[in-house]
Scaffold this motif. Structure first.
Motif, PDB file in Angstrom:
ATOM      1  N   ALA A  56     -15.048 -23.976  -9.657  1.00 32.06           N
ATOM      2  CA  ALA A  56     -15.760 -22.940 -10.409  1.00 32.06           C
ATOM      3  C   ALA A  56     -14.984 -22.531 -11.655  1.00 32.06           C
ATOM      4  N   ALA A  57     -13.662 -22.402 -11.513  1.00 29.57           N
ATOM      5  CA  ALA A  57     -12.839 -22.040 -12.669  1.00 29.57           C
ATOM      6  C   ALA A  57     -12.868 -23.133 -13.730  1.00 29.57           C
ATOM      7  N   GLY A  58     -12.894 -24.379 -13.287  1.00 30.26           N
ATOM      8  CA  GLY A  58     -12.953 -25.476 -14.252  1.00 30.26           C
ATOM      9  C   GLY A  58     -14.269 -25.554 -14.988  1.00 30.26           C
ATOM     10  N   ALA A  59     -15.350 -25.158 -14.316  1.00 33.32           N
ATOM     11  CA  ALA A  59     -16.682 -25.219 -14.939  1.00 33.32           C
ATOM     12  C   ALA A  59     -16.972 -24.012 -15.820  1.00 33.32           C
ATOM     13  N   PHE A  60     -16.189 -22.945 -15.666  1.00 32.07           N
ATOM     14  CA  PHE A  60     -16.524 -21.693 -16.359  1.00 32.07           C
ATOM     15  C   PHE A  60     -16.497 -21.800 -17.886  1.00 32.07           C
ATOM     16  N   PRO A  61     -15.499 -22.418 -18.509  1.00 36.38           N
ATOM     17  CA  PRO A  61     -15.479 -22.410 -19.979  1.00 36.38           C
ATOM     18  C   PRO A  61     -16.753 -22.962 -20.616  1.00 36.38           C
ATOM     19  N   ASP A  62     -17.265 -24.073 -20.103  1.00 37.55           N
ATOM     20  CA  ASP A  62     -18.488 -24.648 -20.681  1.00 37.55           C
ATOM     21  C   ASP A  62     -19.712 -23.829 -20.330  1.00 37.55           C
ATOM     22  N   TRP A  63     -19.837 -23.451 -19.040  1.00 39.19           N
ATOM     23  CA  TRP A  63     -21.060 -22.743 -18.636  1.00 39.19           C
ATOM     24  C   TRP A  63     -21.139 -21.362 -19.277  1.00 39.19           C
ATOM     25  N   SER A  64     -20.021 -20.694 -19.444  1.00 39.71           N
ATOM     26  CA  SER A  64     -20.037 -19.360 -20.053  1.00 39.71           C
ATOM     27  C   SER A  64     -20.505 -19.402 -21.504  1.00 39.71           C
ATOM     28  N   CYS A  65     -20.406 -20.581 -22.132  1.00 44.28           N
ATOM     29  CA  CYS A  65     -20.851 -20.728 -23.526  1.00 44.28           C
ATOM     30  C   CYS A  65     -22.243 -21.353 -23.620  1.00 44.28           C
ATOM     31  N   SER A  66     -22.872 -21.604 -22.483  1.00 41.73           N
ATOM     32  CA  SER A  66     -24.216 -22.199 -22.523  1.00 41.73           C
ATOM     33  C   SER A  66     -25.193 -21.218 -23.148  1.00 41.73           C
ATOM     34  N   THR A  67     -26.251 -21.745 -23.759  1.00 41.22           N
ATOM     35  CA  THR A  67     -27.225 -20.891 -24.425  1.00 41.22           C
ATOM     36  C   THR A  67     -28.130 -20.218 -23.397  1.00 41.22           C
ATOM     37  N   VAL A  68     -28.661 -19.084 -23.784  1.00 39.92           N
ATOM     38  CA  VAL A  68     -29.616 -18.376 -22.931  1.00 39.92           C
ATOM     39  C   VAL A  68     -30.829 -19.257 -22.671  1.00 39.92           C
ATOM     40  N   GLU A  69     -31.273 -19.990 -23.677  1.00 38.44           N
ATOM     41  CA  GLU A  69     -32.441 -20.855 -23.491  1.00 38.44           C
ATOM     42  C   GLU A  69     -32.178 -21.927 -22.438  1.00 38.44           C
ATOM     43  N   ARG A  70     -30.967 -22.465 -22.424  1.00 36.99           N
ATOM     44  CA  ARG A  70     -30.654 -23.465 -21.401  1.00 36.99           C
ATOM     45  C   ARG A  70     -30.698 -22.856 -20.001  1.00 36.99           C
ATOM     46  N   ARG A  71     -30.175 -21.670 -19.863  1.00 37.07           N
ATOM     47  CA  ARG A  71     -30.194 -21.007 -18.551  1.00 37.07           C
ATOM     48  C   ARG A  71     -31.627 -20.689 -18.131  1.00 37.07           C
ATOM     49  N   ILE A  72     -32.441 -20.262 -19.078  1.00 36.08           N
ATOM     50  CA  ILE A  72     -33.851 -19.983 -18.773  1.00 36.08           C
ATOM     51  C   ILE A  72     -34.537 -21.238 -18.253  1.00 36.08           C
ATOM     52  N   GLU A  73     -34.316 -22.351 -18.912  1.00 34.93           N
ATOM     53  CA  GLU A  73     -34.933 -23.615 -18.488  1.00 34.93           C
ATOM     54  C   GLU A  73     -34.527 -23.984 -17.069  1.00 34.93           C
ATOM     55  N   ILE A  74     -33.263 -23.800 -16.749  1.00 36.43           N
ATOM     56  CA  ILE A  74     -32.787 -24.145 -15.410  1.00 36.43           C
ATOM     57  C   ILE A  74     -33.427 -23.243 -14.362  1.00 36.43           C
ATOM     58  N   PHE A  75     -33.558 -21.963 -14.647  1.00 31.96           N
ATOM     59  CA  PHE A  75     -34.145 -21.064 -13.652  1.00 31.96           C
ATOM     60  C   PHE A  75     -35.643 -21.287 -13.501  1.00 31.96           C
ATOM     61  N   ILE A  76     -36.313 -21.659 -14.554  1.00 36.33           N
ATOM     62  CA  ILE A  76     -37.719 -22.021 -14.420  1.00 36.33           C
ATOM     63  C   ILE A  76     -37.856 -23.261 -13.538  1.00 36.33           C
ATOM     64  N   ARG A  77     -36.983 -24.242 -13.741  1.00 35.52           N
ATOM     65  CA  ARG A  77     -37.010 -25.437 -12.887  1.00 35.52           C
ATOM     66  C   ARG A  77     -36.679 -25.079 -11.437  1.00 35.52           C
ATOM     67  N   LEU A  78     -35.684 -24.217 -11.253  1.00 38.08           N
ATOM     68  CA  LEU A  78     -35.340 -23.786  -9.898  1.00 38.08           C
ATOM     69  C   LEU A  78     -36.526 -23.128  -9.200  1.00 38.08           C
ATOM     70  N   ALA A  79     -37.254 -22.297  -9.932  1.00 37.70           N
ATOM     71  CA  ALA A  79     -38.417 -21.628  -9.345  1.00 37.70           C
ATOM     72  C   ALA A  79     -39.470 -22.638  -8.911  1.00 37.70           C
ATOM     73  N   ARG A  80     -39.741 -23.615  -9.780  1.00 39.02           N
ATOM     74  CA  ARG A  80     -40.775 -24.592  -9.438  1.00 39.02           C
ATOM     75  C   ARG A  80     -40.329 -25.522  -8.293  1.00 39.02           C
ATOM     76  N   LEU A  81     -39.053 -25.894  -8.276  1.00 37.67           N
ATOM     77  CA  LEU A  81     -38.548 -26.738  -7.194  1.00 37.67           C
ATOM     78  C   LEU A  81     -38.566 -25.987  -5.866  1.00 37.67           C
ATOM     79  N   THR A  82     -38.228 -24.706  -5.903  1.00 38.91           N
ATOM     80  CA  THR A  82     -38.281 -23.886  -4.692  1.00 38.91           C
ATOM     81  C   THR A  82     -39.713 -23.760  -4.205  1.00 38.91           C
ATOM     82  N   GLU A  83     -40.617 -23.567  -5.134  1.00 41.48           N
ATOM     83  CA  GLU A  83     -42.042 -23.468  -4.800  1.00 41.48           C
ATOM     84  C   GLU A  83     -42.525 -24.745  -4.122  1.00 41.48           C
TER      85      GLU A  83
END
Length: 471
Positions: free
Chosen positions: A51-78
């Protein structure tokens, strides 16, 4: 029987260093239905390092990228809704008639709300010559509850990931199976390796290793007050931020002018959700003294309509409690109520008729005052206290006379009158006239009910820190 032999670290299922396993028991049949690794401190260290190794890149990810992932997560869960529902019913005993809506559909809804809420956050704000930035808190240790196993993971790990944090999750060993599904869903949704990691195990072995790890910046826990205190103690060495949801003993004030039948029936239904295993359940029903008998009659009528039995039978409306220990604890509280001289209205400590197997408890109602143990302590089972009050001032006094402050209800024909009372209650959430929960609002409490809030925009912001850039 399901056998999970691996833990999820750095985007892959890898062997645990554990030599022991934890068993998952179906509370309706008392049969072992799964085995998961009994994780170790070494497992936690590997997960935290990832988790510590992944933090530098993920903390700089764009809001739009995070939105896309959560939309995909919602549909996959559905898409896996049926499997998720059946798993929750099996490991938790939640009746399938309501598990679909409250657990599975509710999980999808929370994922969609996270995606929507990301757009609402002011990530930067100008204050004079200062740019105020919201930045992710860092590596988050998420220790989740069994009573809403997937939704608890989403409320904590999901919100933290949305904020730009990376996560090490310890799901409850009582109901961990949907957390393993969530790990697969994260990988399928395209979440980068190391952003989400899962180590199953016990609180003393895995939970404390997470809370004490020097690379964990923040801990988010749902559990008992005892667990919250212990996590704070263990985390104090490295001055970690704490986000704690620790339960409640929530009052439901029914004023004389309320739609009385609806208020009492709704109050019983709220308190009996998930067999009373909900931290925000309205388990203290406060009614006008002059209408006490009417309230008791209505409450008993509703409580006696519950059908206990196989959670997979659509006719079942009340399942078992989670474990044998929980069954014995709840029945012990019922015996305490009898010993204290409380008036038993329905139910009791005996096993329900015709249910030789399973951790079942009769829906039980008592009448008494607010000084009893049953009025003061969180029981976490299908037990409701009905308490009379003399006037509004008395009702507010009784409602606030608790070490907890999670939730409350107020019923009145005049919504403004109800809101005026709500303003006097030391709780984190008040429902007026049975208004449904809105997960764009907040969940969390005052006093021993914890620190911080979950759900929606504010639930994501809990996992951020402020930074001022001046000039």
């Amino acid at each position: 029987m399901i056998q999970h032999k691996a833990i999820f670290i750095n985007g892959a299922w890898v062997p645990s260093t554990a030599t022991d396993v934890l068993t998952v028991v179906n509370p309706a049949t008392e049969e072992v239905v799964a085995e998961v690794p009994r994780g170790t401190a070494e497992d936690v260290d590997r997960a935290v390092q990832a988790a510590a190794g992944a933090f530098p890149d993920w903390s700089c990810s764009t809001v739009e990228r995070r939105i896309e992932i959560f939309i995909r997560l919602a549909r996959l869960t559905e898409a896996r809704a049926d499997e998720i529902t059946r798993t929750i019913v099996t490991e938790l005993g939640y009746p399938i008639s309501t598990a679909i809506r409250t657990q599975t559909v509710g999980a999808v809804e929370e994922l969609d709300i996270i995606a929507e809420s990301l757009r609402e956050i002011a990530w930067t704000e100008q204050l004079g010559n200062t740019t105020l930035r919201r930045e992710p808190s860092g590596v988050v240790g998420a220790i989740t509850a069994w009573n809403a196993p997937l939704r608890s993971v989403i409320s904590k790990a999901g919100a933290a990931i949305a904020a730009g944090c990376t996560v090490v999750l310890k799901p409850s060993e009582v109901a961990p199976l949907t957390a393993f599904m969530f790990a697969d869903l994260c990988a399928e949704a395209g979440l980068p390796a190391g952003v989400f990691n899962l180590v199953c195990g016990t609180g003393p072995e895995v939970g404390e290793a997470i809370a004490s790890h020097p690379l964990v910046d923040m801990v988010s826990l749902t559990g008992s007050v005892r667990a919250g205190r212990r996590v704070m103690e263990v985390g104090a060495g490295s001055i970690k931020r704490m986000h704690l949801e620790l339960g409640g003993k929530s009052p439901n004030i029914i004023l004389p002018d309320a739609d009385f039948r609806r208020a009492v029936v709704d109050g019983i239904e709220d308190a009996m959700r998930n067999t009373g295993q909900v931290c925000g359940g309205l388990t203290r029903m406060l009614v006008p003294r002059q209408r006490l008998q009417e309230a008791e009659d209505l409450a008993v009528q509703r409580a006696q309509t519950y059908i206990l039995g196989d959670p997979f039978d659509p006719a079942t409306t009340l399942g078992p409690v989670s474990t044998a220990a929980a069954r014995d604890r709840v029945r012990g509280y019922i015996r305490t109520g009898l010993d204290e001289g409380l008036r038993l209205l329905t139910g009791g400590p005996e096993a329900p008729d015709g249910l030789e197997r399973g951790y079942y408890v009769k829906p039980t109602l008592f009448c008494g005052d607010n000084t009893s143990r049953l009025a003061q302590e969180e029981i976490f089972g299908p037990v409701v206290m009905i308490i009379p009050f003399d006037d509004e001032e008395d009702a507010v006094r009784i409602a606030n006379d608790s070490v907890y402050g999670l939730a409350a209800g107020v019923w009145s024909a005049d919504p403004e009158r109800a809101r005026a009372i709500a303003a006097k209650l030391r709780v984190g959430r008040v429902r007026i006239n049975g208004a449904p929960l809105d997960k764009r609002g907040t969940h969390g409490g005052f006093k021993l009910s914890g620190v911080g809030r979950e759900w929606g925009r504010i639930g994501i912001e809990e996992f951020t820190e402020y930074k001022s850039v001046i000039g």
